[in-house]
Every structure is written in structure tokens, then in C-alpha cells.
Scaffold this motif. Structure first.
Motif, short mmCIF file in Angstrom:
data_model
loop_
_atom_site.label_atom_id
_atom_site.label_comp_id
_atom_site.label_asym_id
_atom_site.label_seq_id
_atom_site.Cartn_x
_atom_site.Cartn_y
_atom_site.Cartn_z
N VAL A 19 0.84 -1.20 0.00
CA VAL A 19 0.00 0.00 0.00
C VAL A 19 0.87 1.25 0.00
O VAL A 19 0.65 2.17 -0.78
N LEU A 20 1.87 1.27 0.86
CA LEU A 20 2.77 2.41 0.93
C LEU A 20 3.55 2.55 -0.37
O LEU A 20 3.71 3.66 -0.89
N LEU A 21 4.02 1.45 -0.90
CA LEU A 21 4.76 1.48 -2.17
C LEU A 21 3.90 2.06 -3.29
O LEU A 21 4.36 2.92 -4.04
N ASP A 22 2.65 1.65 -3.36
CA ASP A 22 1.74 2.17 -4.39
C ASP A 22 1.49 3.66 -4.19
O ASP A 22 1.45 4.43 -5.15
N ALA A 23 1.30 4.08 -2.93
CA ALA A 23 1.05 5.50 -2.65
C ALA A 23 2.26 6.34 -3.05
O ALA A 23 2.10 7.41 -3.65
N LEU A 24 3.45 5.87 -2.74
CA LEU A 24 4.66 6.63 -3.10
C LEU A 24 4.85 6.68 -4.61
O LEU A 24 5.25 7.72 -5.14
N ALA A 25 4.56 5.60 -5.29
CA ALA A 25 4.68 5.60 -6.75
C ALA A 25 3.74 6.63 -7.37
O ALA A 25 4.12 7.39 -8.26
N GLY A 26 2.51 6.69 -6.87
CA GLY A 26 1.56 7.68 -7.36
C GLY A 26 1.99 9.10 -7.03
O GLY A 26 1.85 10.01 -7.85
#
Length: 114
Positions: A19-26
Motif C-alpha cells: 500500500v505504501l509502495l503504491d502510494a509513493l509511486a503515485g
């Protein structure tokens, strides 16, 4: 690269892996759209930096990301705007109020003691 290692997927405490990885990518994508140059190395540094701060401390997360993603002081204002828009208004959805959640429901079904 760190792909395939345990450190390649960040975890939010109590949340789903990635979840954190996806948020940072966005977030990095939005920074790039706003004109901030963010390299892959800086993106990885930001992921590591966020893992070192308490995620519930919004200003600590902001500082960690700014330290790794802002190259020049002239980019800081754009960073802050993107951060506030991307992370500022996100909060868990409140549970629906049973008394007002279903307009048109039969009276007395909300358990309100009427």
C-alpha cells in the motif's frame, strides 16, 4: 535493484503489503507531472526514508520525502502543494450513520429507541 527482496515491498502497519509502495509511486508520478525531476534512485531513497519515520506523523513523512525528492529550493513549493493535495485530504471513510444511512428505510429500523 531490490526487486525480489523482502525490502522491495513496504508495509503499512496493520495494512496490506505494498500500500505504501503504491502510494509513493503515485505521489512521485504527480511530482513529475508538476515538473519536479525525480530519478529512480531518489524514488528508492524516498521509500527507505519513509520506512524510518512514523507513518502517523504527517509532518515527519513530509520532511522525509522532501529531504529525498526536492533537489532545489525552487521545487519546495510545488512539492508542498502536491503533498497536501495527494496526502492531505485522505482519511479513512467514517462508518455510515445507521439513522441517516438509508433514506426511505422504514421507521424504527435504525435502533434509535424511538
Amino acid at each position: 535493484m531490490i526487486a525480489g527482496t523482502d525490502r522491495s515491498r513496504a508495509e503499512v502497519p496493520g495494512g496490506a503489503p505494498g500500500v505504501l509502495l503504491d502510494a509513493l509511486a503515485g505521489f512521485v508520478h504527480e511530482l513529475r507531472l508538476a515538473g519536479l525531476p525525480v530519478s529512480m534512485t531518489e524514488n528508492l531513497d524516498a521509500m527507505r526514508a519513509v520506512q524510518a519515520v512514523p507513518l502517523e506523523d504527517r509532518e515527519a513523512v513530509r520532511a522525509a520525502l522532501a529531504a529525498t525528492l526536492v533537489k532545489h529550493h525552487r521545487h519546495r513549493r510545488a512539492f508542498d502543494v502536491v503533498f497536501d493535495v495527494y496526502f492531505g485530504l485522505r482519511s479513512p471513510e467514517p462508518a455510515p450513520d445507521p439513522a441517516g444511512a438509508a433514506p426511505g428505510a422504514p421507521a424504527g429500523t435504525g435502533g434509535g429507541g424511538e
